[in-house]
Design an enzyme around this catalytic site. Sequence first.
Site, PDB file in Angstrom:
ATOM      1  N   CYS A   1     116.688 -48.675 -40.954  1.00 13.06           N
ATOM      2  CA  CYS A   1     118.019 -48.099 -40.780  1.00 13.06           C
ATOM      3  C   CYS A   1     119.069 -49.207 -40.722  1.00 13.06           C
ATOM      4  O   CYS A   1     118.782 -50.331 -40.305  1.00 13.06           O
ATOM      5  CB  CYS A   1     118.089 -47.312 -39.478  1.00 13.06           C
ATOM      6  SG  CYS A   1     116.836 -46.055 -39.352  1.00 13.06           S
TER       7      CYS A   1
ATOM      8  N   ARG B   1     118.008 -52.447 -47.127  1.00 18.82           N
ATOM      9  CA  ARG B   1     117.040 -52.289 -46.051  1.00 18.82           C
ATOM     10  C   ARG B   1     116.157 -51.068 -46.277  1.00 18.82           C
ATOM     11  O   ARG B   1     115.146 -50.907 -45.613  1.00 18.82           O
ATOM     12  CB  ARG B   1     117.771 -52.138 -44.710  1.00 18.82           C
ATOM     13  CG  ARG B   1     118.663 -53.310 -44.387  1.00 18.82           C
ATOM     14  CD  ARG B   1     119.567 -52.985 -43.233  1.00 18.82           C
ATOM     15  NE  ARG B   1     118.867 -52.995 -41.967  1.00 18.82           N
ATOM     16  CZ  ARG B   1     118.679 -54.063 -41.220  1.00 18.82           C
ATOM     17  NH1 ARG B   1     119.153 -55.217 -41.598  1.00 18.82           N
ATOM     18  NH2 ARG B   1     118.042 -53.993 -40.083  1.00 18.82           N
TER      19      ARG B   1
ATOM     20  N   TRP C   1     116.295 -44.381 -42.403  1.00 18.20           N
ATOM     21  CA  TRP C   1     114.972 -44.453 -43.039  1.00 18.20           C
ATOM     22  C   TRP C   1     114.067 -43.639 -42.136  1.00 18.20           C
ATOM     23  O   TRP C   1     113.799 -44.049 -41.006  1.00 18.20           O
ATOM     24  CB  TRP C   1     114.537 -45.917 -43.099  1.00 18.20           C
ATOM     25  CG  TRP C   1     113.398 -46.194 -44.003  1.00 18.20           C
ATOM     26  CD1 TRP C   1     113.455 -46.423 -45.353  1.00 18.20           C
ATOM     27  CD2 TRP C   1     112.024 -46.337 -43.632  1.00 18.20           C
ATOM     28  NE1 TRP C   1     112.199 -46.683 -45.829  1.00 18.20           N
ATOM     29  CE2 TRP C   1     111.303 -46.638 -44.803  1.00 18.20           C
ATOM     30  CE3 TRP C   1     111.322 -46.245 -42.434  1.00 18.20           C
ATOM     31  CZ2 TRP C   1     109.928 -46.841 -44.812  1.00 18.20           C
ATOM     32  CZ3 TRP C   1     109.957 -46.443 -42.440  1.00 18.20           C
ATOM     33  CH2 TRP C   1     109.275 -46.735 -43.616  1.00 18.20           C
TER      34      TRP C   1
ATOM     35  N   ASN D   1     119.154 -47.237 -34.520  1.00 11.32           N
ATOM     36  CA  ASN D   1     118.087 -47.854 -35.314  1.00 11.32           C
ATOM     37  C   ASN D   1     116.984 -48.197 -34.330  1.00 11.32           C
ATOM     38  O   ASN D   1     117.242 -48.828 -33.311  1.00 11.32           O
ATOM     39  CB  ASN D   1     118.645 -49.111 -36.001  1.00 11.32           C
ATOM     40  CG  ASN D   1     117.594 -49.846 -36.812  1.00 11.32           C
ATOM     41  OD1 ASN D   1     116.482 -49.357 -36.987  1.00 11.32           O
ATOM     42  ND2 ASN D   1     117.953 -51.027 -37.298  1.00 11.32           N
ATOM     43  N   GLY D   2     115.755 -47.772 -34.611  1.00  7.06           N
ATOM     44  CA  GLY D   2     114.643 -48.073 -33.704  1.00  7.06           C
ATOM     45  C   GLY D   2     113.847 -46.823 -33.420  1.00  7.06           C
ATOM     46  O   GLY D   2     113.961 -45.823 -34.134  1.00  7.06           O
TER      47      GLY D   2
ATOM     48  N   GLU E   1     100.288 -63.085 -53.582  1.00  7.82           N
ATOM     49  CA  GLU E   1     101.732 -62.830 -53.634  1.00  7.82           C
ATOM     50  C   GLU E   1     102.140 -62.346 -55.027  1.00  7.82           C
ATOM     51  O   GLU E   1     102.973 -61.459 -55.167  1.00  7.82           O
ATOM     52  CB  GLU E   1     102.492 -64.099 -53.230  1.00  7.82           C
ATOM     53  CG  GLU E   1     104.000 -64.031 -53.358  1.00  7.82           C
ATOM     54  CD  GLU E   1     104.673 -62.960 -52.491  1.00  7.82           C
ATOM     55  OE1 GLU E   1     103.996 -62.335 -51.659  1.00  7.82           O
ATOM     56  OE2 GLU E   1     105.880 -62.725 -52.694  1.00  7.82           O
TER      57      GLU E   1
ATOM     58  N   LYS F   1     104.060 -58.850 -55.771  1.00  4.85           N
ATOM     59  CA  LYS F   1     105.339 -58.777 -56.505  1.00  4.85           C
ATOM     60  C   LYS F   1     105.252 -57.717 -57.583  1.00  4.85           C
ATOM     61  O   LYS F   1     106.123 -56.879 -57.726  1.00  4.85           O
ATOM     62  CB  LYS F   1     105.647 -60.113 -57.187  1.00  4.85           C
ATOM     63  CG  LYS F   1     106.352 -61.200 -56.453  1.00  4.85           C
ATOM     64  CD  LYS F   1     107.662 -60.906 -55.819  1.00  4.85           C
ATOM     65  CE  LYS F   1     107.523 -60.166 -54.566  1.00  4.85           C
ATOM     66  NZ  LYS F   1     107.534 -60.636 -53.303  1.00  4.85           N
TER      67      LYS F   1
ATOM     68  N   GLU G   1     104.749 -53.976 -56.123  1.00 10.10           N
ATOM     69  CA  GLU G   1     105.818 -53.385 -55.324  1.00 10.10           C
ATOM     70  C   GLU G   1     107.044 -52.999 -56.139  1.00 10.10           C
ATOM     71  O   GLU G   1     107.719 -52.047 -55.810  1.00 10.10           O
ATOM     72  CB  GLU G   1     106.194 -54.251 -54.115  1.00 10.10           C
ATOM     73  CG  GLU G   1     106.877 -55.556 -54.411  1.00 10.10           C
ATOM     74  CD  GLU G   1     107.217 -56.370 -53.152  1.00 10.10           C
ATOM     75  OE1 GLU G   1     107.311 -55.806 -52.067  1.00 10.10           O
ATOM     76  OE2 GLU G   1     107.387 -57.596 -53.294  1.00 10.10           O
TER      77      GLU G   1
ATOM     78  N   HIS H   1      81.026 -59.246 -57.632  1.00 10.78           N
ATOM     79  CA  HIS H   1      80.606 -58.353 -56.546  1.00 10.78           C
ATOM     80  C   HIS H   1      81.334 -57.017 -56.603  1.00 10.78           C
ATOM     81  O   HIS H   1      81.443 -56.336 -55.591  1.00 10.78           O
ATOM     82  CB  HIS H   1      80.816 -59.051 -55.195  1.00 10.78           C
ATOM     83  CG  HIS H   1      80.014 -60.305 -55.086  1.00 10.78           C
ATOM     84  ND1 HIS H   1      78.648 -60.294 -54.939  1.00 10.78           N
ATOM     85  CD2 HIS H   1      80.372 -61.607 -55.154  1.00 10.78           C
ATOM     86  CE1 HIS H   1      78.202 -61.542 -54.903  1.00 10.78           C
ATOM     87  NE2 HIS H   1      79.234 -62.362 -55.039  1.00 10.78           N
TER      88      HIS H   1
ATOM     89  N   LYS I   1     113.435 -53.524 -46.775  1.00  7.62           N
ATOM     90  CA  LYS I   1     113.489 -54.983 -46.682  1.00  7.62           C
ATOM     91  C   LYS I   1     113.078 -55.444 -45.306  1.00  7.62           C
ATOM     92  O   LYS I   1     112.333 -56.397 -45.141  1.00  7.62           O
ATOM     93  CB  LYS I   1     114.921 -55.443 -46.977  1.00  7.62           C
ATOM     94  CG  LYS I   1     115.156 -56.939 -46.858  1.00  7.62           C
ATOM     95  CD  LYS I   1     114.557 -57.636 -48.037  1.00  7.62           C
ATOM     96  CE  LYS I   1     114.778 -59.123 -48.041  1.00  7.62           C
ATOM     97  NZ  LYS I   1     113.841 -59.758 -48.981  1.00  7.62           N
TER      98      LYS I   1
HETATM   99  C1  G6P Z   1     108.880 -56.162 -45.920  1.00 12.79           C
HETATM  100  C2  G6P Z   1     109.528 -56.854 -47.100  1.00 12.79           C
HETATM  101  C3  G6P Z   1     108.687 -58.044 -47.541  1.00 12.79           C
HETATM  102  C4  G6P Z   1     108.459 -58.983 -46.371  1.00 12.79           C
HETATM  103  C5  G6P Z   1     107.858 -58.258 -45.172  1.00 12.79           C
HETATM  104  C6  G6P Z   1     107.881 -59.133 -43.930  1.00 12.79           C
HETATM  105  O1  G6P Z   1     107.694 -55.556 -46.314  1.00 12.79           O
HETATM  106  O2  G6P Z   1     109.678 -55.968 -48.181  1.00 12.79           O
HETATM  107  O3  G6P Z   1     109.349 -58.741 -48.573  1.00 12.79           O
HETATM  108  O4  G6P Z   1     107.602 -60.015 -46.772  1.00 12.79           O
HETATM  109  O5  G6P Z   1     108.626 -57.091 -44.855  1.00 12.79           O
HETATM  110  O6  G6P Z   1     109.219 -59.371 -43.603  1.00 12.79           O
HETATM  111  P1  G6P Z   1     109.757 -60.640 -42.846  1.00 12.79           P
HETATM  112  O7  G6P Z   1     111.228 -60.430 -42.769  1.00 12.79           O
HETATM  113  O8  G6P Z   1     109.098 -60.632 -41.498  1.00 12.79           O
HETATM  114  O9  G6P Z   1     109.378 -61.850 -43.633  1.00 12.79           O
END
Ligand code: G6P
Length: 607
Positions: free
Chosen positions: A2, A27, A74, A100-101, A480, A484, A487, A503, A602
């Site tokens: 949020c 976000r 959210w 938010n929370g 990673e 990428k 996602e 395996h 985010k």
């Molecule tokens: C979300 C974001 C990722 C990020 C993760 C951890 O899933 O989409 O890009 O790596 O949170 O976030 P942080 O801010 O703790 O690195």
Amino acid sequence: MCGIVGYIGCEQAAPILLEGLKRLEYRGYDSAGISIYQETIQTIKTKGRLADLEEKVNQLGGAMGNMGIGHTRWATHGVPSDINSHPHLSQNGRISLVHNGIIENYMELKKFLIEQGRTFVSDTDSEIAAQLFDYYYQGDMVDALIHMIEKIRGSYAFGIMCRDKPDELVAVRKDSPLLVGIGADGNFIGSDIPALLEYTRDYYLLEDNEIVLLKKNEVTVYNLEKNIIKKEIFHVDWDISSAEKGGYDYFMMKEIMEQPEALRKTLFPRITEDGIQLDGVHFTKEDIDAIGRIHIVACGSAWHASVVGKYVIEELTRIPVEVDLASEFRYRNPILNKGDLCVIVSQSGETADTLAALREAKRQGIRVLAIVNVVGSSIAREADDVIYTWAGPEIAVATTKGYTTQLAVMYLIGLYFSYEKGRISKEQLLQYCKALHEIPQGTEKLLVLDERMSQLAKVYAHSKDVFILGRGIDYAAAMESSLKLKEISYIHSEAYAAGELKHGTISLIEDGTLVIAVATQSHLFEKLLSNIKEVKARGAKVIAIAIEGNKDIETVADEVVYIPETENIFTASYNIIPMQLLSYYIAVERGCDVDKPRNLAKSVTVE
Ligand code: G6P
């Protein structure tokens, strides 16, 4: 998650709120709303995008007034809907509140309020807060807020207005981000700096349960005893363009392109003629010698950076390193011994699980070093030591410069500890420093792959599954790359330690399956070559990522993407660049919303 924006001042509030909310879109949200004060409180909210809210505001002739609060939601408690959107009103319409929370004891509070004769219209926990605030309100907003948060268990950032108070807005936060912007013609609250950057560069960073009373030209911060707290102004000199797209179609591409600069800022001040100098950390040689084990804890891409960190730090220091997902670490009663070091990694510095993991480490009396991008964030403030990744604001949900700068800090820590422990000589250290210093430029060189990756994306955009193989650090880097791709493009993708292929995964390889082989570890190259041959024999199409000059790979792979030569332990920084570009172009090719992938946020500030 949020997002919150609030304003009180001389300007019209609605455009400021809508603009601020747009900057918080990254976000992640599913509905949005605003409340504006003019003689009474006017609230407009809707399920859907901000454009829908803006349209609704315009249909109503624009909401006029100089004070307001806005929110992007959210969904957690209750489906995305107009009713469940914020702001929430108290039953009598006197109070409007954004939250938010998560209010953990909301059932209990709801029961209490129902007993007082209150009824509810939404399924949210946040509506309880609006009603509770109203229940305690007896003419003083700060008093009501203190009473309210005394009763609430959970995490929150609140912005609240009252129909009886045309020139007051109150706010508070606990375990959820919120800051105060101090402007010339008014004052603000916001979930982060980019939301307010257009209006002010001066901020108050709030500690948990500091209560803020905002007026047009005055901001007062109180503690729970209602004593005034004197806050220092936190000034940021970011350019507004750093929170805008700057000519790119998506923030993600802008941020990919910003990596050389972000790496320079993160690395260069810390690489001196003499070796590594770490600002913000205070480890003596004795401290480092006393570290028995390092626990690196993070979520998402920050966790991937941590896995690379494990390989690098163990290799350089021979200190055992454990890597944990924060959501696991916090609940598994981790065994932390005296002398262990906990390294917490987070771009936002606000991820709920990561913050909880930090607190668990501190509860067990372990020293915590944080690697964080957002200055003044909760993790940065609660850690014993902080090393900032100077990546600047990262807006796209899929992290790019956040991740590569985290890798850079892992290298700095590894080298610093290694030298202090006497595991590498001065000469070796300087040799590594030279290679480290070249990474920004090497990254710049790789960005010219842009065009080639866009061509490859056209060929592979409709793949069903993609497997990314690697060994050692290449495997860590593959994780990673895989994230990428999946996602932002929604193609199923998995990273595999190449030695594990036999395996299970190899049974999924069929004619035309795309396999990306990360082959940059010289000592493991031959083994990986055999794995490439195995998948090729089963019909896979192989794109390999290899070190410049390695011609052998061309005999087996369909396509080879070369990265500059560097130390084995630094290759992850280069491997990811072509993969970021390929993922980006595949997502564009498939018509995906690159910056805001479906269902993702985010900043994950709730569990
Ligand atoms: C979300 C974001 C990722 C990020 C993760 C951890 O899933 O989409 O890009 O790596 O949170 O976030 P942080 O801010 O703790 O690195």
